[in-house]
Design a protein around this motif. Structure first.
Motif, PDB file in Angstrom:
ATOM      1  N   UNK A 110       0.857  -1.174   0.000  1.00 11.96           N
ATOM      2  CA  UNK A 110       0.000   0.000   0.000  1.00 11.96           C
ATOM      3  C   UNK A 110       0.896   1.228   0.000  1.00 11.96           C
ATOM      4  N   UNK A 111       0.656   2.109  -0.935  1.00 10.66           N
ATOM      5  CA  UNK A 111       1.428   3.348  -1.016  1.00 10.66           C
ATOM      6  C   UNK A 111       0.513   4.504  -0.645  1.00 10.66           C
ATOM      7  N   UNK A 112       1.007   5.364   0.193  1.00 13.94           N
ATOM      8  CA  UNK A 112       0.241   6.531   0.586  1.00 13.94           C
ATOM      9  C   UNK A 112       1.102   7.780   0.516  1.00 13.94           C
ATOM     10  N   UNK A 113       0.560   8.881   0.966  1.00 11.97           N
ATOM     11  CA  UNK A 113       1.289  10.148   0.944  1.00 11.97           C
ATOM     12  C   UNK A 113       2.547  10.083   1.804  1.00 11.97           C
ATOM     13  N   UNK A 114       2.541   9.213   2.803  1.00 13.17           N
ATOM     14  CA  UNK A 114       3.688   9.101   3.706  1.00 13.17           C
ATOM     15  C   UNK A 114       4.586   7.915   3.382  1.00 13.17           C
ATOM     16  N   UNK A 115       4.422   7.343   2.210  1.00 15.33           N
ATOM     17  CA  UNK A 115       5.259   6.204   1.822  1.00 15.33           C
ATOM     18  C   UNK A 115       4.516   4.895   1.963  1.00 15.33           C
ATOM     19  N   UNK A 116       5.278   3.816   2.166  1.00 14.94           N
ATOM     20  CA  UNK A 116       4.687   2.480   2.255  1.00 14.94           C
ATOM     21  C   UNK A 116       3.979   2.290   3.586  1.00 14.94           C
ATOM     22  N   UNK A 117       2.744   1.806   3.520  1.00 17.14           N
ATOM     23  CA  UNK A 117       2.005   1.440   4.723  1.00 17.14           C
ATOM     24  C   UNK A 117       2.064  -0.061   4.903  1.00 17.14           C
ATOM     25  N   UNK A 118       1.211  -0.591   5.756  1.00 20.21           N
ATOM     26  CA  UNK A 118       1.140  -2.040   5.952  1.00 20.21           C
ATOM     27  C   UNK A 118       0.547  -2.681   4.706  1.00 20.21           C
ATOM     28  N   UNK A 119       1.150  -3.767   4.210  1.00 18.90           N
ATOM     29  CA  UNK A 119       0.593  -4.424   3.022  1.00 18.90           C
ATOM     30  C   UNK A 119      -0.763  -5.065   3.324  1.00 18.90           C
ATOM     31  N   UNK A 120      -1.625  -5.101   2.315  1.00 18.09           N
ATOM     32  CA  UNK A 120      -2.951  -5.712   2.442  1.00 18.09           C
ATOM     33  C   UNK A 120      -2.883  -7.177   2.020  1.00 18.09           C
ATOM     34  N   UNK A 121      -3.618  -8.036   2.731  1.00 17.91           N
ATOM     35  CA  UNK A 121      -3.759  -9.428   2.331  1.00 17.91           C
ATOM     36  C   UNK A 121      -4.960  -9.539   1.410  1.00 17.91           C
ATOM     37  N   UNK A 122      -4.752 -10.118   0.230  1.00 14.36           N
ATOM     38  CA  UNK A 122      -5.837 -10.317  -0.726  1.00 14.36           C
ATOM     39  C   UNK A 122      -5.933 -11.789  -1.087  1.00 14.36           C
TER      40      UNK A 122
END
Length: 133
Positions: A110-122
């Motif tokens: 997950x990419x956000x304004x603050x960089x990489x967040x916690x990855x999502x499980x799909x």
């Protein structure tokens, strides 16, 4: 029935095809992805510490594209079996035939304004199409 040796190719690049025994009249199942081992830099970029294989390419119109796999996904499990090397994917893929169900558990960075967040499980699933080559 005569057995032949075939190669099941998951992707290109540094991965070599592994020979897999197959019945001569059966088609080789292809997911339409290229994968590569997960490097430390990939783990850092994805903010992910576990095992898996990185999807480096998805062919348009392939089963992988149809079920929503994307470049950058990390394959953690395939048909409920852990994936930690390209050979794991190839082994599972080699046992499939058209019409069989296929399910991927992936981690998506997950990419956000603050960089990489916690990855999502799909969980992405479908059936191997009859026209698979």
């Amino acid at each position: 029935m005569k057995l032949t040796r075939r190669s099941v190719v998951v992707g290109a690049g540094a991965l070599a095809a592994l020979p897999v025994p197959a019945l001569a009249q059966e088609k080789v199942v292809r997911f339409g992805i290229s994968i590569q081992p997960l490097r430390p830099s990939d783990r850092d970029r994805a903010n992910y510490k576990g095992d898996g294989e990185l999807v480096s390419e998805v062919e348009p119109g392939s089963i992988a594209d149809d079920i929503g796999l994307a470049k950058g996904d990390i394959i953690v499990k395939l048909n409920r079996q852990a994936v930690s090397a390209p050979e794991d994917v190839k082994k599972i893929q080699g046992g499939l035939k058209p019409g069989d169900p296929v399910a991927f558990q992936v981690m998506r960075p997950v990419r956000g304004a603050r960089g990489a967040g916690e990855p999502q499980t799909l969980f992405l699933s479908g059936k191997v199409p009859d026209g698979n080559q």
